[in-house]
Enzyme design. Structure first.
Site, PDB file in Angstrom:
ATOM      1  N   LYS A  77      17.562  31.163  99.650  1.00 42.80           N
ATOM      2  CA  LYS A  77      18.093  31.241 101.041  1.00 42.80           C
ATOM      3  C   LYS A  77      16.912  30.607 101.911  1.00 42.80           C
ATOM      4  O   LYS A  77      17.122  30.139 102.946  1.00 42.80           O
ATOM      5  CB  LYS A  77      18.121  32.740 101.536  1.00 42.80           C
ATOM      6  CG  LYS A  77      19.457  33.296 101.667  1.00 42.80           C
ATOM      7  CD  LYS A  77      20.024  33.496 100.153  1.00 42.80           C
ATOM      8  CE  LYS A  77      21.059  32.355  99.760  1.00 42.80           C
ATOM      9  NZ  LYS A  77      21.761  32.888  98.341  1.00 42.80           N
ATOM     10  N   SER A 208      32.199  24.644  91.237  1.00 44.69           N
ATOM     11  CA  SER A 208      32.083  24.789  92.708  1.00 44.69           C
ATOM     12  C   SER A 208      32.280  26.533  93.293  1.00 44.69           C
ATOM     13  O   SER A 208      33.082  26.895  93.936  1.00 44.69           O
ATOM     14  CB  SER A 208      33.088  24.125  93.343  1.00 44.69           C
ATOM     15  OG  SER A 208      34.531  24.568  92.934  1.00 44.69           O
ATOM     16  N   GLY A 209      31.439  27.268  92.427  1.00 40.77           N
ATOM     17  CA  GLY A 209      31.214  28.627  92.707  1.00 40.77           C
ATOM     18  C   GLY A 209      30.294  28.772  93.984  1.00 40.77           C
ATOM     19  O   GLY A 209      29.740  27.881  94.635  1.00 40.77           O
ATOM     20  N   MET A 357      28.534  40.389  90.270  1.00 40.93           N
ATOM     21  CA  MET A 357      27.034  39.822  89.924  1.00 40.93           C
ATOM     22  C   MET A 357      26.437  39.532  91.237  1.00 40.93           C
ATOM     23  O   MET A 357      26.375  38.381  91.656  1.00 40.93           O
ATOM     24  CB  MET A 357      27.337  38.773  89.197  1.00 40.93           C
ATOM     25  CG  MET A 357      27.256  39.012  87.563  1.00 40.93           C
ATOM     26  SD  MET A 357      27.382  37.280  86.505  1.00 40.93           S
ATOM     27  CE  MET A 357      26.793  37.943  85.014  1.00 40.93           C
ATOM     28  N   HIS A 487      29.576  42.689 124.248  1.00 36.80           N
ATOM     29  CA  HIS A 487      29.857  41.456 124.644  1.00 36.80           C
ATOM     30  C   HIS A 487      28.481  40.699 125.172  1.00 36.80           C
ATOM     31  O   HIS A 487      27.811  41.242 126.018  1.00 36.80           O
ATOM     32  CB  HIS A 487      30.976  41.352 125.984  1.00 36.80           C
ATOM     33  CG  HIS A 487      31.431  40.191 126.428  1.00 36.80           C
ATOM     34  ND1 HIS A 487      32.083  39.108 125.861  1.00 36.80           N
ATOM     35  CD2 HIS A 487      30.886  39.611 127.755  1.00 36.80           C
ATOM     36  CE1 HIS A 487      32.267  38.203 126.702  1.00 36.80           C
ATOM     37  NE2 HIS A 487      31.519  38.411 127.707  1.00 36.80           N
TER      38      HIS A 487
END
Ligand SMILES: Cc1cc2nc3c(=O)[nH]c(=O)nc-3n(C[C@H](O)[C@H](O)[C@H](O)COP(=O)(O)OP(=O)(O)OC[C@H]3O[C@@H](n4cnc5c(N)ncnc54)[C@H](O)[C@@H]3O)c2cc1C
Ligand SMILES: NC(=O)c1ccc[n+]([C@@H]2O[C@H](COP(=O)([O-])OP(=O)(O)OC[C@H]3O[C@@H](n4cnc5c(N)ncnc54)[C@H](O)[C@@H]3O)[C@@H](O)[C@H]2O)c1
Length: 507
Positions: A77, A208-209, A357, A487
């Site tokens: 990340k 492509s996971g 997982m 909002h």
């Protein structure tokens, strides 16, 4: 059925818990709970055990925090955050919409991006270690091996410890298909990729996971061209089909990405950066005939993960794994084999049991195992656990895919409802210039209960939590449609989808 119960243990350390593990003092043990593996699963189990007054030791073979902190969620990340900014700042059209110009182009320092990921991982690892120490959890720096009933050998010191309950939390490691040679430099798994040793001009990503998709986001933002090699006929085969198609439109086709589908990478040979390319031979997934050989600068192997359960002594105590996955029941109790008897006082959590997982699934299972140890029967509701893929924009989901929901509703005889809303009419998304994406809510029309939600769009990973809570609590679409959403926020996309569902269900 349950095997004849072992004697109940009692810790030699003081324990205030009204635990089934420690209430009946037949003989003393070193710890109420011994945990093998200190990933996020083991860590959560240890903190919860300690909060229940149980004495606890965690065996840590490698680094505290395991895959997630050191080689997974956390550093990936960090790379996505840095590369995402590079992407944003290179997007002249998007910036122009706000009246912003970046003169002279955007540059980045690869080493500093890599350092950001490394530093973050070390920081989080330190926090985790400190949190265990603060709670009085004993960290044993060695591999733990099951030795017999209630016994764990510390391979590093050679000492055997006794415990009332044992939680196996050894996690998983990358799966490398046969024929693929990994040097972790030019042909690498996520372990090597996270070092970002270089930014290849052309990288083939096998699989492509989740991992492949997130790294395609990083690489294309940093200037690489990507070729996906996927064994199945579609990209992102594990995702909801409609969402995968949207993702192709938003995350793949507009970027420097192409793909080879329905092929296996049968032979992959490392290269030398800047000197010799890596070669990737591909065979047809069905006929097994050679179809093509690519020469690329780097190859990332993102073909799934396998349990890290070899040489843990499982067989010696009568546990037969399923391709390495430890069989468990819904209370995380280990079984002798798939569908077999309960092995008393042994639990398995996280990636090693193969149920789901994900880091937060591992933690939830760890807490659940401890609940069962202290005698409060508990089962994790896996269909209410959300997941997210942290691409730009993100993809997030909870519950069944539409394909699974069609199958389940057919089998169980209930009517499947589907309500969809778009980000393109959402004020907040438009203010951000990020109107691409959809949210779809799948529900049981007869009961109004949500069975699945899939979102692709800005901040989908945060938006999914409301839906996960709805699945967990059995909230109906009518109830959800009456809850007031702030909002202007992205949550209003979900509000619109919930309101759209009401016409189809009375609940
Ligand atoms: C690149 C990448 C990105 C990811 N991103 C995300 C994400 O964004 N969100 C998410 O939810 N999940 C993510 N995941 C998945 C997540 O990392 C795993 O689901 C999670 O780490 C599983 O936790 P665990 O505790 O079961 O095992 P692990 O984290 O694998 O930890 C197990 C630990 O136990 C140690 N060990 C093994 N055997 C023994 C033994 N016998 N004795 C003592 N110690 C032992 C191992 O060395 C390891 O440190 C990602 C994974 C990867 C690879
Ligand atoms: N954001 C997140 O939550 C996150 C991020 C990264 C990883 N993870 C976890 O890590 C695990 C592993 O991720 P992953 O992406 O490696 O696995 P995955 O199971 O998501 O995807 C693997 C892909 O590789 C393909 N494949 C398998 N063998 C192949 C071969 N020989 N040739 C070509 N294609 C092949 C599969 O068809 C599949 O599409 C996942 O289970 C996921 O839960 C989660």
């Amino acid at each position: 059925s349950v095997l004849p119960a072992l004697p109940l243990h009692s810790s030699s350390a003081s324990s205030s818990a009204s635990s089934s593990a420690s209430s009946s003092a037949l003989f003393a043990v070193d710890f109420d709970v011994a945990i093998l593996g200190c990933g996020v699963g083991g860590h959560a189990a240890a903190l919860h055990a300690s909060s229940q007054g149980l004495s606890c030791a965690v065996f840590t073979a490698a680094d505290v925090g395991g895959t997630c902190v050191n080689r997974g969620c956390v550093p990936s990340k960090a790379l996505l955050a840095a590369s995402g900014r590079v992407r944003d700042m290179q997007d002249a059209d998007h910036l122009g919409m706000f009246g912003i110009k970046v003169e002279g182009g955007v540059t980045y320092e690869r080493e500093k991006i890599a350092k950001h990921a490394r530093d973050l991982a070390n920081n989080v690892k330190g926090n985790l270690e400190n949190s265990l120490k603060a709670k009085g959890v004993e960290l044993i720096h060695g591999r733990g091996v099951l030795k017999g009933e209630g016994e764990v050998l510390d391979e590093a010191s050679g000492r055997t410890y006794t415990a009332g309950s044992i939680i196996l939390a050894p996690g998983s490691v990358p799966f490398v298909p046969p024929g693929v040679t990994v040097d972790e430099k030019t042909v690498y798994t996520s372990d090597g990729a996270l070092n970002l040793d270089f930014v290849p001009e052309w990288v083939a990503i096998i699989g492509s996971g989740y991992i492949g998709l997130e790294f395609s986001d990083v690489y294309t933002a940093l200037g690489s061209e990507v070729t996906f090699i996927e064994a199945l006929p579609n990209l992102m085969p594990t995702f909801d089909r409609e969402i995968a198609k949207q993702a192709e439109r938003m995350l793949i086709r507009p970027r420097a990405i192409d793909s080879r589908l329905g092929v296996f990478a049968s032979e992959v040979t490392p290269g030398i950066p800047g000197k010799k390319p890596c070669t990737v031979k591909m065979i047809d997934a069905k006929t097994k005939e050679h179809v093509e050989t690519l020469e690329v600068d780097a190859v990332m192997v993102a073909t799934g993960r396998v349990p890290n359960t070899n040489n843990m002594g499982l067989e010696d105590v009568g546990i037969t794994t399923n391709r390495g996955f430890v069989p468990v029941n819904e209370n995380m109790q280990v079984l002798t084999e798939e569908g077999g008897d309960v092995v008393p006082d042994v639990y398995c959590i996280g990636d090693a049991n193969g149920k789901m997982m994900l880091a937060h699934a591992a933690s939830a299972q760890g807490i659940s195992a401890v609940e069962n140890i202290v005698g409060r029967t508990h089962a994790v509701e896996h269909e209410a656990i959300p997941a997210a893929c942290f691409t730009h924009p993100e993809i997030a989901m909870v519950g069944l895919t539409e394909e699974q929901a069609v199958e389940r509703s057919g089998k169980e005889g209930w009517k499947l409802g589907k309500s969809q809303a778009s980000f393109k009419a959402n004020s907040k998304a438009l203010a951000e210039g990020e109107g691409a994406g959809i949210a779809k809510v799948l529900f049981n029309e007869d009961t109004g209960k949500v069975v699945g939600v899939h979102i692709i769009g800005i901040h989908a990973a945060d938006l999914i939590q409301e839906c996960a809570n709805a699945v967990a609590c059995g909230t109906t679409v009518k109830e959800l449609s009456m809850l007031v959403h702030t909002h202007p926020t992205l949550c209003e996309v979900l509000d619109e989808a919930f309101k759209g569902a009401v016409g189809m269900s009375a609940h």
